[in-house]
Design a protein around this motif. Structure first.
Motif, mmCIF file in Angstrom:
data_model
loop_
_atom_site.group_PDB
_atom_site.id
_atom_site.type_symbol
_atom_site.label_atom_id
_atom_site.label_comp_id
_atom_site.label_asym_id
_atom_site.label_seq_id
_atom_site.Cartn_x
_atom_site.Cartn_y
_atom_site.Cartn_z
ATOM 1 N N ARG A 14 0.916 -1.139 0.027
ATOM 2 C CA ARG A 14 0.068 0.140 -0.076
ATOM 3 C C ARG A 14 0.748 1.122 0.104
ATOM 4 O O ARG A 14 0.359 2.248 -0.753
ATOM 5 C CB ARG A 14 -0.991 -0.100 1.097
ATOM 6 C CG ARG A 14 -2.232 -0.796 1.083
ATOM 7 C CD ARG A 14 -3.047 -0.582 2.041
ATOM 8 N NE ARG A 14 -3.944 -1.894 2.471
ATOM 9 C CZ ARG A 14 -5.033 -1.941 1.504
ATOM 10 N NH1 ARG A 14 -5.220 -0.962 0.587
ATOM 11 N NH2 ARG A 14 -5.907 -2.912 1.496
ATOM 12 N N ILE A 15 2.000 1.225 0.851
ATOM 13 C CA ILE A 15 2.812 2.523 0.671
ATOM 14 C C ILE A 15 3.208 2.693 -0.619
ATOM 15 O O ILE A 15 3.627 3.738 -1.076
ATOM 16 C CB ILE A 15 4.205 2.194 1.760
ATOM 17 C CG1 ILE A 15 3.337 2.000 3.271
ATOM 18 C CG2 ILE A 15 4.933 3.296 1.537
ATOM 19 C CD1 ILE A 15 4.485 1.669 3.876
ATOM 20 N N GLY A 16 3.473 1.548 -1.426
ATOM 21 C CA GLY A 16 4.027 1.930 -2.754
ATOM 22 C C GLY A 16 2.983 2.378 -3.828
ATOM 23 O O GLY A 16 3.285 2.453 -4.922
ATOM 24 N N ALA A 17 1.751 2.278 -3.470
ATOM 25 C CA ALA A 17 0.497 2.421 -4.466
ATOM 26 C C ALA A 17 0.613 3.971 -4.804
ATOM 27 O O ALA A 17 0.754 5.067 -3.998
ATOM 28 C CB ALA A 17 -0.603 1.793 -3.651
#
Lengths: 418, 300, 320, 254, 236
Positions: E101-104
């Motif tokens: 999710r952090i990379g989204a």
């Protein structure tokens, strides 16, 4: 133009500063006329006690303005050099030395708080300059012969006087109302310990059937009294004495209000009936008794009203207890200068000992500088019930100074001071 | 020392309830400040010595807003948001220049701001102490719980602080922003590589920490008088709490704050003059036994 | 520079200071010089830890306060001469330094800093709280007796001035000797790279402790001089703001050059006194000056000069 | 001839991972050996075990027949195992001469003295010898942080030499250097080895260098010894080639 | 076909020491280019420089003909460059899902090609571990996760730094298959490797870097049959 100067930053100063580097070279600012008489005033102008310095400087300035307007000392004007001691004793000692040695001040009005006052005492013990202490009310400053100095006078009230006045008043109320169990709650620093200890001592003497069932000593300047207030709730005393002052007593009462502590427990304090404090109290409990600090209506004389108005006009804000103390101390000094036409410390000291002057703050309009211990007496001191609105104190009972003297002597004997 | 009094207190529910509640209140205000200190240290790696000054700003912002609007809600919002915005600007202009610098530089930049802010407050609001007074809504008699007293305002204050703690925990634990923040604390560079503007994240975190301190100042305004330099005591207390709880740990700050609150509340009964020494001694012991603090991760 | 040359320079410097102080006959000059001597010594002593060993102490004022109080209390007994009281005080400082140091040096970086701070505040709360002994917030009252010894009467400001300058300069020479000795270079190794130093056989922990105690002794000596100068001792002497001031001093002047702390002490006192004289808003002015130095120069004044000097040296090419 | 350094059955685990898996090898006095292997083969861990930075889980490390396994770093240094680091570990603010003089003083246990002046002449003389040996004399007065990368690594080695080690371990002496610098560096190392006559072991990735100067080569892979031999033997060893180039994946992907 | 990513004359220094010497590289849209070289040859530094983590001192980097030299890493990422570092750098105390999710973020065209669902389809192993702390994963799983995390940012180009390093053969095969899948998806890939066989299996063209310089460019076929090059720059 006021007589208050922050040692003007003139070119000469700057050049001297540049040349001598850190050696803040003495620079006597020479005006057109005669060389002014410089009075140094170490006081607090920053941080939590700024109000003390502002009060003191404003009051001294008012008196000196009047002195200068009347022609000064044969045309010599007085210049007040007020400087921040940051409420630190070591800084106070430094500032005093600087005022004397670098600024060339002739005389001192010490408006430092207690710790600073004692540090200044040590400096003038060495230098011998004449010094009027106008803020520290701690008794030992002049009462203890080991600390008292021939060149230092106190133009302020004294804790032991307040304590006796308070105890005398409290004893009467205690008898009427049957207040036997007392608690104290005071800041853990010199003034707080002194004011509380001497009140308790005097109360026990005047009303022997009272007992102290608990004491709390919140750290000085502690912003929070919750834990010591809840202690009051638990102990359920008949009455409470506190020596908090200034912003602290306001916070103390605001916090006490949350517990409705003073709905049932009457509170006694020497410090609330002061214009700067009482006006900040938003909700006053029903039964608060206070000594007079400074009120425009006590003494209720034209002289006092006029002084109050003049102060407000010149300085903007309301005068505080520290204002009148400094005003009184300054008045003594100016009167002595006028009388002796001298600024020699020894000559002035001689004149000050036992001097009585007209003053709005005295009993019957007179204040006296007692010769034996060089401290102020016969100032107006009374206790009453605090009101939220002007005149802020009702049913004021004046304290009889003969009673104060009586118990003061006993106290001095018990301390081995006489 | 008066251990009898302490024992007496423990045997009376009224005393226990009252002192516990007072310990909670003391602790919760410290927590509001300490949580910002620990958050900023944990993520930004900066020990913010100016945090007490932010608390002071919050109180003054709140006072001003209260005088203008007569609304305590607006006052708290003004304290929190005003201080938060100030924090963002402060971080961008000054703190961001000392990331990774030695602790001396960080210390001095913050100290410079303590001096400047104390003075600025004096210049703007004057040197006299100021008091807000209790808002009408809280001018109520104290609640009685098991014989002990709990003022409604303090109940509100505690609830507010606990709600802040929960909100903070939720923000950091559950939201994407919080996950990014925690990730940035561990590996700022990798977070940046994933397309996230970490400078912005840092500024927001500093702003959040500042807002918490500002809110604490605002909450304290009705019961503590405001003066220049008022942030000093609470700064030291929040450092103690942060060190005891573990630098960077919000949970640690919470537990540490309650611990300090309780020491003060019961210390007043049992050893009134030694409470301060006890808290410092406790800090020293924790540092020695577990340098990273009770909830800290070793070898940060 | 050889030790002998330093000794001569030190003697000349002390003589010049004393001559200036005495010949001008101006108390203000004497005052300023005494305070500068004392604070220079405090800053120099702190820099043994910060500049030479790489240990940032936030609690250095504890030694200053410790020295002032122990010495003051001993003198107030009226039973002991000044040199004897000073010797006992320094001995006590050794013990206190060894005990607190043994604990502090177990930690590094910011944790070391906080632990020193904690010890200092512990001492402060003892001083502030033990009113019957220390006078609490009013400090040691009644002055510190200064009975004459060996024909020296320190109650005379000029004699006290001469002694203060001599003791400070001698201490500075002693500190100089320490940091220029093989031991001093071992401390620098620890500062630069403790891991490597350990790997070259340097007993890192033992040396850190020795540095801590030495730094404490000279800090304590500065406190003794201060208590003589103000004829008292105040809790502020052991408060963290004074530690902060000492740190500011060394950072202002520079931590990599021996005389950096001295220059820093001079600058700091000058700023403090001068700004205080010209404006009530000394906080703002001082704050801005600090910001300019920390964010602008990023180093102390002498550090900048030293860096510039070193960077002008021709750099060798890579090894042939 | 008996070995100077003998390692037998050395094992070290990190959690579940075996970083050093039953490694045995020995190094003759005055030998020059290279250790190679793909990333993560456990080369640096191996050095850390020998120098005492890590404690072995099992096995022995003997220096001239004395087991030094698990002793404190400082002891092992004094017993004669010197080391230079992959990232030059130096004293940034010391000049080259000061660094070496201080190292010599430490070796001679003279750093405790507060009454003498640094530098002591005898130590300086010895430091100058080492400087000459290491080819750093031209930079004697340069603060270490201003040295070129190569000179910093040389200084790191020279610091180790100040302790007069019997065995010197070099972790990637040419790491991070440009092509020309590498050769100069390794020639310097070779020269040192000849002049001092110590046992030298180095980790290196540059195969040209390894094959040119190493008398014997040990290949580590997954923490264990994959091969051992001369340059020619290693060059033609199929297992080594596979370890470096990887095995073909085409079948797997088909 | 235009170049998706182009590097011109790039010099990179660490402190005083120069690591890269005038690197030129071009990656066409949809291609899979392998950057081969031994340990310490400069592969990782090249990638770091492109990703903005170690900004070049000289030279330029273009993404779709736009100069992105000297941009902060997050701006480079937002221009569509996804970077998977060699040492993986998962967020160890975040769950697998949180890492993702952090990379989204949406791609440069604003579209979201890679959702959690699609990621879990392509990386079934991650699906079964979505709640597990990333620090607890095995090396191969962490490698999968970093690639997946970067994909969540919908990059146009992905820089894969030694994805096979230190992994067991079976995992290496999985990663090779994954790269093939990505290529089919149209992702442009720049791959750094020591493992020649791995490159041969997945790449379309190859550049060889040695001692900070590009020493060879060519197709995979050419490399396969050029033993001299292999020996000189890659093998022992």
């Amino acid at each position: 133009m006021t007589a208050i100067s922050r040692t003007g930053l003139n070119r000469r100063t700057l050049m001297a500063g540049a040349a001598a580097g850190v050696l803040a070279a003495p620079h006597v600012s020479r005006g057109q006329g005669k060389e002014p008489i410089k009075i140094g005033m170490p006081t607090v102008l920053s941080g939590r006690f700024t109000v003390v310095g502002d009060s003191a400087r404003g009051a001294a300035g008012l008196a000196i303005d009047a002195f200068n307007a009347a022609g000064g000392l044969d045309g010599r004007m007085i210049e007040l050099v007020a400087r921040d001691d940051k409420a630190r004793p070591d800084e106070a000692a430094r500032v005093v030395r600087e005022l004397l040695n670098a600024d060339g001040c002739h005389l001192l009005i010490s408006s430092s708080t207690t710790a600073g006052a004692f540090a200044i005492q040590e400096v003038v013990r060495e230098t011998g300059h004449l010094c009027i202490q106008t803020i520290s009310e701690t008794s030992s400053l002049t009462a203890d012969p080991k600390i008292r100095l021939p060149n230092v006078f106190r133009g302020a009230r004294q804790v032991v006087h307040d304590a006796i006045a308070g105890a005398s008043y409290a004893a009467k109320v205690a008898k009427e109302r049957g207040l036997k169990k007392w608690m104290t709650n005071s800041p853990d620093f010199a003034y707080g310990r002194d004011a509380t200890g001497q009140f308790v001592e005097s109360l026990k003497k005047i009303a022997p059937d009272t007992t102290i069932i608990g004491e709390a000593w919140p750290k000085f300047m502690a912003p929070d009294y919750t834990e010591s207030l809840t202690q009051v709730l638990t102990s359920k005393p008949d009455a409470l004495f506190t020596a908090h002052s200034g912003g602290d007593i306001v916070a103390f009462m605001d916090q006490a209000k949350l517990y409705n502590i003073f709905d049932k427990v009457p509170m006694f304090t020497p410090n609330l009936a002061d214009l700067t404090s009482i006006k900040q109290i938003k909700k006053l409990p029903p039964d608060v008794r206070s000594g007079t600090r400074y009120l425009a209506t006590y003494p209720d004389t034209a002289a006092n009203h006029d002084w109050h108005d003049a102060y407000v006009k010149r300085n903007g804000g309301e005068p505080s207890n520290w204002s009148w103390e400094t005003a009184a101390g300054t008045a003594f000094l100016l009167e002595a200068i006028k009388k002796t036409k001298s600024i020699d410390g020894k000559v002035l000291a001689e004149a000050l000992r036992g001097m009585t002057i007209d003053s709005p703050f005295g009993i019957g309009g007179k204040l006296t500088m007692r010769a034996e211990d060089q401290t102020l007496i016969n100032y107006a001191i009374g206790w009453g019930s605090v009101l939220a609105e002007p005149p802020y104190l009702k049913n004021i009972q004046d304290t009889d100074w003969s009673e104060i003297f009586h118990y003061e002597t006993e106290w001095k004997k018990s301390k081995g001071f006489i | 020392m008066n251990f009898d009094a302490l024992i007496d207190c423990f045997s009376a529910s009224a005393c226990v309830v009252t002192q516990i509640s007072s310990g909670l209140i003391i602790g919760m205000l410290i927590f509001m400040v300490a949580s910002g200190v620990t958050l900023i240290f944990g993520v930004l790696g900066v020990v913010n010595f100016a945090h007490g000054a932010l608390y002071m700003l919050g109180a003054y912002f709140a006072l001003t807003a209260y005088w203008v609007t007569d609304s305590f809600t607006v006052a708290v919002l003004a304290g929190a948001i005003g201080t938060g915005l100030f924090g963002v600007v402060f971080e961008r202009l000054f703190i961001s220049r000392v990331y990774g610098a030695d602790v001396l530089s960080q210390l001095l930049v913050c100290y410079a701001f303590v001096l400047i802010l104390d003075d600025a407050v004096k210049a703007i609001w004057g040197g006299d102490f100021l008091s807000m007074g209790m808002p009408e809504a809280f001018a109520l008699p104290p609640l009685m719980i098991a014989g002990g007293f709990v003022p409604p305002f303090y109940a509100f204050l505690t609830a507010f602080a606990v709600a802040s703690a929960i909100a903070l925990a939720a923000l950091l634990g559950l939201t994407r922003f919080g996950k990014i923040v925690r990730a940035a604390a561990v590996n700022r560079q990798m977070v940046g590589v994933l397309g996230i503007n970490t400078s912005l994240v840092y500024a927001l975190i500093f702003g959040l920490g500042a807002a918490l301190a500002g809110a604490a100042g605002a909450l304290a305004a009705p019961v503590r008088s405001a003066t220049p330099g008022m942030g000093f005591d609470i700064l030291i207390e929040s450092f103690i709490v942060t060190v005891i709880g573990g630098m960077g740990s919000i949970a640690g700050a919470f537990v540490g704050a309650i611990l300090i609150g309780m020491i003060r509340a019961f210390g007043t009964v049992g050893f009134p003059l030694a409470t301060e020494g006890v808290t410092f001694a406790m800090m020293a012991v924790v540092l020695l036994v577990k340098p990273a603090g009770l909830f800290g991760k070793a070898g940060r | 520079m050889t030790a002998r040359l330093e000794l001569i320079l030190g003697a000349v410097f002390a003589a010049v200071l004393i001559a200036i102080g005495l010949s001008l006959g101006d108390k203000a000059v004497i005052d300023v010089l005494m305070r500068l001597s004392i604070f220079s010594l405090l800053a120099l002593s702190l820099n043994i830890l910060v500049g030479y060993t790489g240990l940032v102490s936030f609690g250095h004022a504890m030694f200053f306060g410790f020295g002032a109080y122990v010495f003051g209390l001993l003198m107030q007994t009226n039973a002991i001469s000044i040199p004897a009281a000073a010797a006992v005080t320094l001995l006590a400082t050794c013990v206190w330094g060894a005990v607190s140091g043994a604990l502090c040096i177990r930690l590094t970086e910011i944790y070391f800093s906080f632990l020193t701070l904690a010890f200092q505040m512990l001492l402060y709360s003892v001083i502030a709280g033990w009113v019957s002994l220390t006078g609490g917030d009013q400090g040691l009252m009644g002055g510190i007796p200064r009975p004459p010894f060996l024909g020296i009467d320190l109650a005379q400001p000029r004699q006290l001035f001469v002694l203060t300058v001599i003791v400070s300069v001698l201490s500075a020479l002693a500190i100089r000797q320490i940091v220029q000795s093989p031991f001093g270079y071992a401390l620098r190794m620890i500062r630069d790279n403790a891991e490597r130093a350990r790997f070259l056989g340097v007993p890192v922990q033992r040396y850190k402790l020795q540095a801590f105690v030495l730094s404490g002794i000279f800090g304590s000596l500065a406190g003794i001089l201060m208590s003589l100068y103000v004829s008292g001792a105040y809790p502020n002497f052991a408060f963290w703001t004074l530690s902060g001031d000492a740190i500011i001093m060394i950072v202002l002047g520079g931590i990599t050059v021996f005389l950096g702390p001295v220059l820093g002490a001079v600058l700091f006192q000058f700023l403090n006194d001068y700004i205080n004289r010209i404006t009530e808003h000394h906080g703002m002015v001082m704050g801005v000056v600090l910001l300019v130095i920390v964010l602008g120069l990023r180093k102390g004044v002498l550090d900048v000069l030293d860096e510039w000097r070193q960077s002008r040296k021709p750099r060798p090419e890579a090894a042939p | 001839m008996t070995a100077r350094l003998t390692i037998d059955g050395l094992i070290r685990r990190f959690g579940g991972v075996v970083a050093t898996d039953n490694v045995s090898m020995d190094f003759a006095p005055g030998s020059l050996s290279a250790i190679i292997g793909p990333n993560g083969a456990g080369k640096t861990t191996f050095f850390n075990l020998i120098t005492g930075k890590l404690k072995p889980d099992a096995g022995t490390i003997k220096l001239d027949g004395v087991d030094i396994g698990g002793r404190p770093e400082a002891d092992i240094v004094r017993m004669g195992i010197g080391r230079a680091f992959q990232v030059a570990s130096i004293f940034p603010r010391f000049t080259v001469e000061e660094s070496l003089t201080a190292a010599v003083l430490s070796h001679r246990r003279q750093t405790g003295s507060m009454f003498q002046r640094f530098p002591l002449p005898a130590a300086t003389a010895r430091a100058k010898e080492i400087m000459d040996l290491a080819g750093l004399s031209h930079a004697a007065a340069t603060p270490s942080r201003f040295l070129s990368h190569g000179d910093q690594k040389l200084l790191d080695i020279a610091l180790a030499l100040a302790l007069e080690p019997k065995v010197l371990l070099l972790d990637e002496p040419t790491a991070g250097m440009g092509p020309d610098e590498r050769w100069k560096m390794i020639e310097r190392v070779q020269l040192l080895w000849r002049q001092v006559g110590m046992t030298l072991v180095f980790i290196e990735h540059d195969m040209d260098i390894v094959f040119k100067i190493a008398q014997s080569i040990r290949v580590l892979r997954y923490g264990s010894v994959l091969a051992e031999g001369t340059a020619e033997e290693i060059r033609t060893n199929q297992a080594v080639i596979d370890a470096y180039l990887g095995t073909s994946l085409e079948e797997a992907l088909a | 076909m235009s170049d998706e990513l182009r590097v011109q004359g790039m010099d990179v220094y660490y402190g005083a020491s120069q690591i890269l010497f005038g690197i030129d590289l071009a990656v066409e849209r949809g291609a899979t280019v392998a950057l081969l070289g031994r340990n310490g040859a400069g592969k990782s530094t090249t990638f770091k420089a492109i990703a903005g983590v170690a900004p070049p001192r000289a030279g330029r980097v273009f993404m779709r003909e736009q100069d992105i030299t000297g941009f902060a890493p997050y701006r480079i990422a937002r221009r569509g460059i996804g970077y998977v570092p060699e040492d993986r750098q998962v967020f160890p105390e975040h769950s697998v899902e949180d890492n993702l999710r952090i990379g989204a973020k949406p791609g440069t065209d604003g579209a979201v090609h890679w959702t959690l669902e699609r990621i879990f389809e392509v990386f079934p192993i991650l699906s079964s571990m979505r709640g597990r702390m990333a620090g607890r994963l095995s090396g191969g799983e962490q490698q999968m996760l970093t690639i997946a995390r970067t994909l969540m940012g919908n990059p146009d180009v992905i820089l894969l730094d030694e994805p096979s390093e230190g992994l067991a053969p079976i995992i290496v095969q999985q990663i090779a298959r994954l790269i093939a899948t990505l290529r089919k998806e149209g992702v442009t890939i720049l791959l750094a490797e020591q493992n020649m066989h791995f490159c041969i299996a997945v790449a379309t063209s190859v550049a060889i870097i040695d001692k900070g310089q590009i020493v060879y460019r060519g197709s995979i076929e050419e490399l396969k049959h050029n033993d001299d090059i292999k020996r000189r720059y890659l093998a022992v």
